[in-house]
Design a protein around this motif. Sequence first.
Motif, PDB file in Angstrom:
ATOM      1  N   ARG A 130      -7.521  -3.216  -6.422  1.00 31.34           N
ATOM      2  CA  ARG A 130      -8.288  -2.126  -5.799  1.00 31.34           C
ATOM      3  C   ARG A 130      -9.017  -2.736  -4.615  1.00 31.34           C
ATOM      4  O   ARG A 130      -9.702  -3.748  -4.745  1.00 31.34           O
ATOM      5  CB  ARG A 130      -9.263  -1.507  -6.779  1.00 31.34           C
ATOM      6  CG  ARG A 130     -10.061  -0.367  -6.168  1.00 31.34           C
ATOM      7  CD  ARG A 130     -10.806   0.412  -7.237  1.00 31.34           C
ATOM      8  NE  ARG A 130     -11.551   1.493  -6.665  1.00 31.34           N
ATOM      9  CZ  ARG A 130     -11.065   2.691  -6.351  1.00 31.34           C
ATOM     10  NH1 ARG A 130      -9.795   2.944  -6.567  1.00 31.34           N
ATOM     11  NH2 ARG A 130     -11.819   3.626  -5.822  1.00 31.34           N
ATOM     12  N   VAL A 153      -7.108  -5.403 -10.952  1.00 30.68           N
ATOM     13  CA  VAL A 153      -7.375  -4.270 -11.863  1.00 30.68           C
ATOM     14  C   VAL A 153      -6.904  -4.670 -13.258  1.00 30.68           C
ATOM     15  O   VAL A 153      -5.850  -5.238 -13.418  1.00 30.68           O
ATOM     16  CB  VAL A 153      -6.626  -3.010 -11.395  1.00 30.68           C
ATOM     17  CG1 VAL A 153      -6.825  -1.885 -12.383  1.00 30.68           C
ATOM     18  CG2 VAL A 153      -7.103  -2.611 -10.011  1.00 30.68           C
ATOM     19  N   THR A 188       0.862  -1.183   0.000  1.00 27.68           N
ATOM     20  CA  THR A 188       0.000   0.000   0.000  1.00 27.68           C
ATOM     21  C   THR A 188       0.897   1.230   0.000  1.00 27.68           C
ATOM     22  O   THR A 188       2.108   1.126   0.192  1.00 27.68           O
ATOM     23  CB  THR A 188      -0.897   0.035   1.251  1.00 27.68           C
ATOM     24  OG1 THR A 188      -0.067   0.118   2.418  1.00 27.68           O
ATOM     25  CG2 THR A 188      -1.780  -1.207   1.330  1.00 27.68           C
ATOM     26  N   ARG A 242      -6.311   5.296   0.258  1.00 24.59           N
ATOM     27  CA  ARG A 242      -5.953   5.102  -1.153  1.00 24.59           C
ATOM     28  C   ARG A 242      -6.135   3.621  -1.480  1.00 24.59           C
ATOM     29  O   ARG A 242      -5.260   2.809  -1.179  1.00 24.59           O
ATOM     30  CB  ARG A 242      -4.511   5.538  -1.391  1.00 24.59           C
ATOM     31  CG  ARG A 242      -4.079   5.445  -2.813  1.00 24.59           C
ATOM     32  CD  ARG A 242      -2.691   5.987  -2.988  1.00 24.59           C
ATOM     33  NE  ARG A 242      -2.244   5.778  -4.343  1.00 24.59           N
ATOM     34  CZ  ARG A 242      -1.106   6.213  -4.800  1.00 24.59           C
ATOM     35  NH1 ARG A 242      -0.286   6.891  -4.011  1.00 24.59           N
ATOM     36  NH2 ARG A 242      -0.754   5.981  -6.035  1.00 24.59           N
ATOM     37  N   PRO A 243      -7.261   3.242  -2.091  1.00 24.08           N
ATOM     38  CA  PRO A 243      -7.581   1.827  -2.286  1.00 24.08           C
ATOM     39  C   PRO A 243      -6.750   1.111  -3.350  1.00 24.08           C
ATOM     40  O   PRO A 243      -6.787  -0.110  -3.437  1.00 24.08           O
ATOM     41  CB  PRO A 243      -9.060   1.833  -2.655  1.00 24.08           C
ATOM     42  CG  PRO A 243      -9.352   3.207  -3.114  1.00 24.08           C
ATOM     43  CD  PRO A 243      -8.372   4.119  -2.445  1.00 24.08           C
ATOM     44  N   GLU A 244      -5.988   1.832  -4.140  1.00 24.87           N
ATOM     45  CA  GLU A 244      -5.139   1.194  -5.139  1.00 24.87           C
ATOM     46  C   GLU A 244      -3.909   0.623  -4.433  1.00 24.87           C
ATOM     47  O   GLU A 244      -3.268   1.299  -3.634  1.00 24.87           O
ATOM     48  CB  GLU A 244      -4.690   2.176  -6.220  1.00 24.87           C
ATOM     49  CG  GLU A 244      -5.824   2.748  -7.041  1.00 24.87           C
ATOM     50  CD  GLU A 244      -6.585   3.863  -6.340  1.00 24.87           C
ATOM     51  OE1 GLU A 244      -6.051   4.471  -5.375  1.00 24.87           O
ATOM     52  OE2 GLU A 244      -7.737   4.116  -6.734  1.00 24.87           O
TER      53      GLU A 244
END
Length: 130
Positions: free
Chosen positions: A88, A130, A29, A73-75
């Motif tokens: 994601r 993704v 992350t 920040r979900p990415e």
Amino acid sequence: MHVFFYRALRGRVVDRASNGFMPLLLLTTIGRVSGRPRTVPLGHVDDGDDLVIIGSNGGLDAAPAWTMNLRSRPEAEVQLGGRTFPVRAVFPEGAKRERLWNLVASRYPFFQGYQKRTRRRLAVVRLCRV
């Protein structure tokens, strides 16, 4: 140290060593405060093409930092064995959360013990490729 060996051996030895335990992945992350990449080894359960992880922090009252990073920040990035891919993060609620919680907790009941130890509700996170 776990991250180093997982990456160096592409998860091979770790997968064999975890026989009977949860399979592991590396989750990277971006730190919500530092802006730097943060990598943690986590157990996971497959749900179709997605991966499900639990923010247990061993049942401590403080949520693990990686859950707060994903909320900000979900990415993120996952390494699973020798494969690395973007994901994601989704924090499901209601019936979707309950289904995933039951999926994980039925296979790995120690999560139920972690939930009993803490006042907070453990985060259930779906990592979607993704």
